[in-house]
Design a protein around this motif. Structure first.
Motif, PDB file in Angstrom:
ATOM      1  N   VAL A 179      27.300 -31.039  14.985  1.00  0.00           N
ATOM      2  CA  VAL A 179      26.750 -29.730  14.986  1.00  0.00           C
ATOM      3  C   VAL A 179      26.475 -29.686  16.582  1.00  0.00           C
ATOM      4  CG1 VAL A 179      24.789 -28.107  14.747  1.00  0.00           C
ATOM      5  CG2 VAL A 179      25.519 -29.802  13.167  1.00  0.00           C
ATOM      6  N   ARG A 180      27.247 -28.560  17.223  1.00  0.00           N
ATOM      7  CA  ARG A 180      27.210 -28.539  18.804  1.00  0.00           C
ATOM      8  C   ARG A 180      25.997 -27.650  19.219  1.00  0.00           C
ATOM      9  NH1 ARG A 180      31.133 -31.796  20.822  1.00  0.00           N
ATOM     10  NH2 ARG A 180      33.104 -31.750  19.251  1.00  0.00           N
ATOM     11  N   SER A 181      25.747 -27.964  20.537  1.00  0.00           N
ATOM     12  CA  SER A 181      24.751 -27.255  21.216  1.00  0.00           C
ATOM     13  C   SER A 181      24.730 -25.950  21.058  1.00  0.00           C
ATOM     14  CB  SER A 181      24.939 -27.588  23.050  1.00  0.00           C
ATOM     15  OG  SER A 181      23.710 -27.147  23.417  1.00  0.00           O
ATOM     16  N   GLY A 182      23.668 -25.073  20.836  1.00  0.00           N
ATOM     17  CA  GLY A 182      23.625 -23.796  20.745  1.00  0.00           C
ATOM     18  C   GLY A 182      23.923 -23.281  19.174  1.00  0.00           C
ATOM     19  N   GLN A 183      24.394 -24.194  18.347  1.00  0.00           N
ATOM     20  CA  GLN A 183      24.526 -23.617  17.063  1.00  0.00           C
ATOM     21  C   GLN A 183      23.308 -23.902  16.246  1.00  0.00           C
ATOM     22  OE1 GLN A 183      27.848 -26.499  15.808  1.00  0.00           O
ATOM     23  NE2 GLN A 183      29.217 -24.512  15.961  1.00  0.00           N
ATOM     24  N   CYS A 184      23.170 -23.097  15.198  1.00  0.00           N
ATOM     25  CA  CYS A 184      22.097 -23.112  14.400  1.00  0.00           C
ATOM     26  C   CYS A 184      22.492 -23.062  12.980  1.00  0.00           C
ATOM     27  CB  CYS A 184      21.225 -21.817  14.759  1.00  0.00           C
ATOM     28  SG  CYS A 184      19.668 -21.784  13.931  1.00  0.00           S
ATOM     29  N   ILE A 185      22.068 -24.319  12.233  1.00  0.00           N
ATOM     30  CA  ILE A 185      22.562 -24.256  10.706  1.00  0.00           C
ATOM     31  C   ILE A 185      21.494 -23.804  10.019  1.00  0.00           C
ATOM     32  CG2 ILE A 185      23.540 -25.819   9.164  1.00  0.00           C
ATOM     33  CD1 ILE A 185      25.448 -25.326  11.543  1.00  0.00           C
ATOM     34  N   VAL A 186      21.497 -22.828   9.133  1.00  0.00           N
ATOM     35  CA  VAL A 186      20.250 -22.427   8.425  1.00  0.00           C
ATOM     36  C   VAL A 186      20.676 -22.743   6.875  1.00  0.00           C
ATOM     37  CG1 VAL A 186      18.609 -20.735   7.807  1.00  0.00           C
ATOM     38  CG2 VAL A 186      19.542 -20.884  10.088  1.00  0.00           C
ATOM     39  N   HIS A 187      19.829 -23.438   6.070  1.00  0.00           N
ATOM     40  CA  HIS A 187      20.301 -23.498   4.943  1.00  0.00           C
ATOM     41  C   HIS A 187      19.087 -23.567   4.012  1.00  0.00           C
ATOM     42  CE1 HIS A 187      22.635 -24.484   1.277  1.00  0.00           C
ATOM     43  NE2 HIS A 187      22.170 -25.655   1.121  1.00  0.00           N
ATOM     44  N   PRO A 188      18.323 -22.697   3.514  1.00  0.00           N
ATOM     45  CA  PRO A 188      17.173 -22.602   2.844  1.00  0.00           C
ATOM     46  C   PRO A 188      17.011 -23.045   1.453  1.00  0.00           C
ATOM     47  CG  PRO A 188      17.904 -20.293   3.519  1.00  0.00           C
ATOM     48  CD  PRO A 188      19.138 -21.070   3.773  1.00  0.00           C
ATOM     49  N   GLU A 189      18.294 -23.095   0.989  1.00  0.00           N
ATOM     50  CA  GLU A 189      18.422 -23.328  -0.445  1.00  0.00           C
ATOM     51  C   GLU A 189      18.466 -24.880  -0.738  1.00  0.00           C
ATOM     52  OE1 GLU A 189      18.628 -20.759  -2.401  1.00  0.00           O
ATOM     53  OE2 GLU A 189      18.650 -19.481  -0.549  1.00  0.00           O
ATOM     54  N   GLY A 190      18.719 -25.916   0.403  1.00  0.00           N
ATOM     55  CA  GLY A 190      18.452 -27.151  -0.192  1.00  0.00           C
ATOM     56  C   GLY A 190      18.632 -28.044   1.067  1.00  0.00           C
ATOM     57  N   ASP A 191      19.195 -29.359   0.715  1.00  0.00           N
ATOM     58  CA  ASP A 191      19.650 -30.319   1.690  1.00  0.00           C
ATOM     59  C   ASP A 191      20.659 -30.049   2.688  1.00  0.00           C
ATOM     60  OD1 ASP A 191      17.378 -31.395   0.265  1.00  0.00           O
ATOM     61  OD2 ASP A 191      18.496 -33.206  -0.392  1.00  0.00           O
ATOM     62  N   VAL A 192      20.491 -30.426   3.987  1.00  0.00           N
ATOM     63  CA  VAL A 192      21.650 -30.371   4.883  1.00  0.00           C
ATOM     64  C   VAL A 192      21.972 -31.964   5.245  1.00  0.00           C
ATOM     65  CG1 VAL A 192      22.431 -29.725   7.054  1.00  0.00           C
ATOM     66  CG2 VAL A 192      20.983 -28.194   5.656  1.00  0.00           C
ATOM     67  N   ILE A 193      23.372 -32.088   5.049  1.00  0.00           N
ATOM     68  CA  ILE A 193      23.935 -33.488   5.320  1.00  0.00           C
ATOM     69  C   ILE A 193      24.757 -33.219   6.456  1.00  0.00           C
ATOM     70  CG2 ILE A 193      25.079 -35.436   4.476  1.00  0.00           C
ATOM     71  CD1 ILE A 193      24.192 -34.007   1.585  1.00  0.00           C
ATOM     72  N   VAL A 194      24.358 -33.838   7.697  1.00  0.00           N
ATOM     73  CA  VAL A 194      25.473 -33.710   8.838  1.00  0.00           C
ATOM     74  C   VAL A 194      26.113 -35.086   8.970  1.00  0.00           C
ATOM     75  CG1 VAL A 194      25.795 -33.215  11.171  1.00  0.00           C
ATOM     76  CG2 VAL A 194      23.917 -32.077   9.799  1.00  0.00           C
ATOM     77  N   VAL A 195      27.521 -35.080   8.809  1.00  0.00           N
ATOM     78  CA  VAL A 195      28.098 -36.439   8.820  1.00  0.00           C
ATOM     79  C   VAL A 195      28.190 -37.017  10.576  1.00  0.00           C
ATOM     80  CG1 VAL A 195      30.094 -37.608   8.607  1.00  0.00           C
ATOM     81  CG2 VAL A 195      29.566 -35.938   6.724  1.00  0.00           C
ATOM     82  N   GLY A 196      28.479 -36.014  11.336  1.00  0.00           N
ATOM     83  CA  GLY A 196      28.524 -36.118  12.779  1.00  0.00           C
ATOM     84  C   GLY A 196      27.065 -36.302  13.439  1.00  0.00           C
ATOM     85  N   SER A 197      27.071 -36.116  14.936  1.00  0.00           N
ATOM     86  CA  SER A 197      25.630 -36.006  15.398  1.00  0.00           C
ATOM     87  C   SER A 197      25.212 -34.310  15.461  1.00  0.00           C
ATOM     88  CB  SER A 197      25.726 -36.474  16.707  1.00  0.00           C
ATOM     89  OG  SER A 197      26.274 -37.796  16.645  1.00  0.00           O
ATOM     90  N   VAL A 198      24.140 -34.459  15.755  1.00  0.00           N
ATOM     91  CA  VAL A 198      23.387 -32.830  15.973  1.00  0.00           C
ATOM     92  C   VAL A 198      22.981 -32.981  17.675  1.00  0.00           C
ATOM     93  CG1 VAL A 198      21.654 -31.556  15.638  1.00  0.00           C
ATOM     94  CG2 VAL A 198      22.346 -32.761  13.770  1.00  0.00           C
ATOM     95  N   ALA A 199      23.725 -31.871  18.430  1.00  0.00           N
ATOM     96  CA  ALA A 199      23.648 -32.129  19.745  1.00  0.00           C
ATOM     97  C   ALA A 199      22.306 -31.397  20.261  1.00  0.00           C
ATOM     98  CB  ALA A 199      24.828 -31.416  20.229  1.00  0.00           C
ATOM     99  N   SER A 200      22.123 -32.002  21.325  1.00  0.00           N
ATOM    100  CA  SER A 200      20.936 -31.448  22.335  1.00  0.00           C
ATOM    101  C   SER A 200      21.071 -29.951  22.350  1.00  0.00           C
ATOM    102  CB  SER A 200      20.735 -32.137  23.590  1.00  0.00           C
ATOM    103  OG  SER A 200      20.186 -31.369  24.535  1.00  0.00           O
TER     104      SER A 200
END
Lengths: 265, 271
Positions: A168-189
């Motif tokens: 998940v790159r800087s500036g991106q916003c992942i919104v998932h109100p329905e359940g869990d979020v699994i990120v295989v990579g890193s979540v950037a600053s």
């Protein structure tokens, strides 16, 4: 000049979920109302102070019918906080709002201990009833005998987690109100992950993780903690407040009552 | 098959224009037909770095708006004939660039050149998004410091979402170019080291350009560092990066001037 330039504090919005009873009238309405009346004779004030949602998906009363139904319920001292399964044009402004995205859960005192513990206190009338639990669990459908054992309705659980294969790159916003979020990579600053449930990051968490907008039991897991902010159910912790020895470590974050707990995994 | 390459970074001052000029010159000396496009409308610099500022007649805006033909606006480099420049306008602003116009110009350039290199302005606004819009390959220029790395990360996210390729479900090939790298300072922890940057950005590394006075000297002389002093450390690093762009597999090294300096010192002492 500085007045005008000063940024306004933004308003914070929180999601919150409540238990509500759902009344689902069945046609013909007159019969259903008569049944309701017999019910209310046995437990007067059962609906007193309870949030009630009216589900008209089965009944399909139409604009006129819905207005009449609401009046009938008001006449029986039942306050409806929201309407489900109605066409938007049936509603006028004075009516309770149309609710979407509701999901069936267990009957009120079912598998949720806090709700069960609160139930007698908030419903003094049913508290005196020896089979209050049964009455409560039967209440939503208003069918069958009050002394019947509580039915455990199957909870339809869809697999509704969101799996992200990439960073998940800087500036991106992942919104998932329905359940869990699994990120295989890193979540950037500078990136943000918002989940209704838990958040799992299999890389480094450098950005913000906002979990449990619908669930205080949600947790945040990451392989390496460098986060700017973690939050569960509205409680949050910024990087400055995080214990220094947990930086760079694989950690888990959860809520213990009103305090946020963080520990090495 | 022509390739459109965008040189981008998000943050300003990290060396986009310098790298565009140096890589363009390196590719052109290797026999490729190269055109450099300056997308920094309103703050053009590439013409200065290329030493072409006295020969600008028409610019990108004129071509995009149809006031001039492409052939009229292209400036051929005097040192390397295969190297061309399409300058930006200094007087207009980025709103003068239309999406269709840029698409038409890029399509036209694709037919004539092997490499179309777009020098992106800093920021993530219109100029930058238009510069990356049609890219096949992207070079993300980063200094080994946190703000630059974070901005680059943002840029990579945009490359994966806002480009024509991304919208078609394909991927833009992305490369990382670390510039102004000082091995000694990175060793002392005053700079991020290469591993840190790679770990954060996780895209393949194209090259590491050492911090050098040669870069500033070349810029002020209006000559890409790869032409001004091809044997200097930054120039060698840019030549290696250009070879990697052409698909050659080279070991990653950080060229250094130090040996040469020591050599000179010892040489003088001996004499």
């Amino acid at each position: 000049m500085t007045e005008a330039a000063r940024p306004r504090h933004s308003i914070r919005f929180h999601g919150r979920s409540y238990h509500a009873m759902v009344l689902a009238p069945e046609p013909p309405v007159t019969n259903w109302l008569a049944e309701l009346d017999t019910w209310l004779e046995r437990s007067p004030g059962f609906f007193f102070g309870r949030p009630v949602v009216l589900d008209v998906a089965v009944l399909q009363p139409g604009k006129q019918g819905l207005a009449e139904l609401l009046q009938n319920l008001a006449g029986r001292n039942i306050k409806v906080m929201g309407i489900e399964g109605a066409e938007p044009f049936w509603l006028d402004f004075a009516m309770p709002p149309l609710l979407l995205s509701g999901r069936q859960t267990s009957a009120v005192p079912g598998d949720d201990p806090p709700a069960a513990a609160e139930a007698p206190a908030s419903a003094p009338f049913s508290g005196s009833d020896p089979d209050a639990a049964a009455a409560l669990s039967d209440a939503p459908s208003l069918q069958g005998d009050a002394s019947a054992p509580p039915v455990a309705p199957a909870i339809p659980r869809q697999p509704n987690s969101l799996l992200l294969d990439n960073q998940v790159r800087s500036g991106q916003c992942i919104v998932h109100p329905e359940g869990d979020v699994i990120v295989v990579g890193s979540v950037a600053s500078g990136a943000e992950v918002i989940a209704g449930g838990s958040i799992h990051v299999y890389g480094t968490l450098r950005g913000r993780a906002i979990a449990g907008s619908r669930d205080a039991r949600a947790r945040i897991f990451c392989r390496k903690l460098e986060a700017e902010l973690v939050s569960i159910d509205g409680l949050y912790m910024v990087a400055d407040d995080m214990p220094a020895h947990l930086r760079g470590q694989p950690i888990q974050v959860w809520l213990d009552g009103d305090s946020m707990m963080m520990a090495q995994d | 098959m022509a390739k459109v390459l965008v040189v981008t970074s998000g943050k300003g001052g990290v060396g986009k224009t310098t790298s565009t000029a140096a890589l363009g010159a390196a590719l052109a000396t290797a026999g490729k037909n190269v055109v450099l496009i300056d997308f920094d409308v309103g703050l053009r610099n590439l013409d200065l770095v290329m030493g072409a500022e006295r020969r600008v007649v028409y610019d990108l805006i004129n071509v995009v708006q149809g006031d001039a033909k492409l052939a009229q606006a292209l400036i051929r480099d005097k040192r390397v004939p295969a190297l061309h420049l399409l300058p930006a306008s200094q007087t207009r602003d980025k709103d003068a660039l239309s999406e269709e116009g840029v698409a038409r110009v890029i399509a036209e350039l694709r037919e004539k050149f092997d490499w179309v290199i777009c020098d992106s302005p800093a920021g993530i606004e219109r100029g930058a998004t238009l510069a990356m819009r049609h890219a096949d390959v992207a070079i993300v220029v980063t200094n080994p410091e946190v703000s630059s790395v974070r901005d680059s990360d943002r840029m990579i996210g945009l490359l994966d979402s806002k480009t024509e390729k991304a919208e078609k479900g394909e991927r833009v090939e992305k490369h990382l170019l670390i510039t102004r790298f000082d091995a000694a300072r990175a060793g002392r922890g005053e700079m991020l080291n290469v591993e840190d940057v790679l770990e954060i950005l996780s895209i393949p590394l194209l090259g590491i350009i050492p911090e050098s006075f040669e870069v500033l000297r070349a810029s002020n002389l209006g000559s890409p560092v790869t032409l001004n002093n091809p044997m200097s450390a930054p120039a060698r690093a840019y030549f290696d990066a250009a070879k990697r762009l052409n698909g050659e597999a080279l070991d990653m090294t950080i060229p250094s001037d130090r040996k040469g300096l020591f050599g000179k010192l010892f040489g003088r002492r001996a004499a």
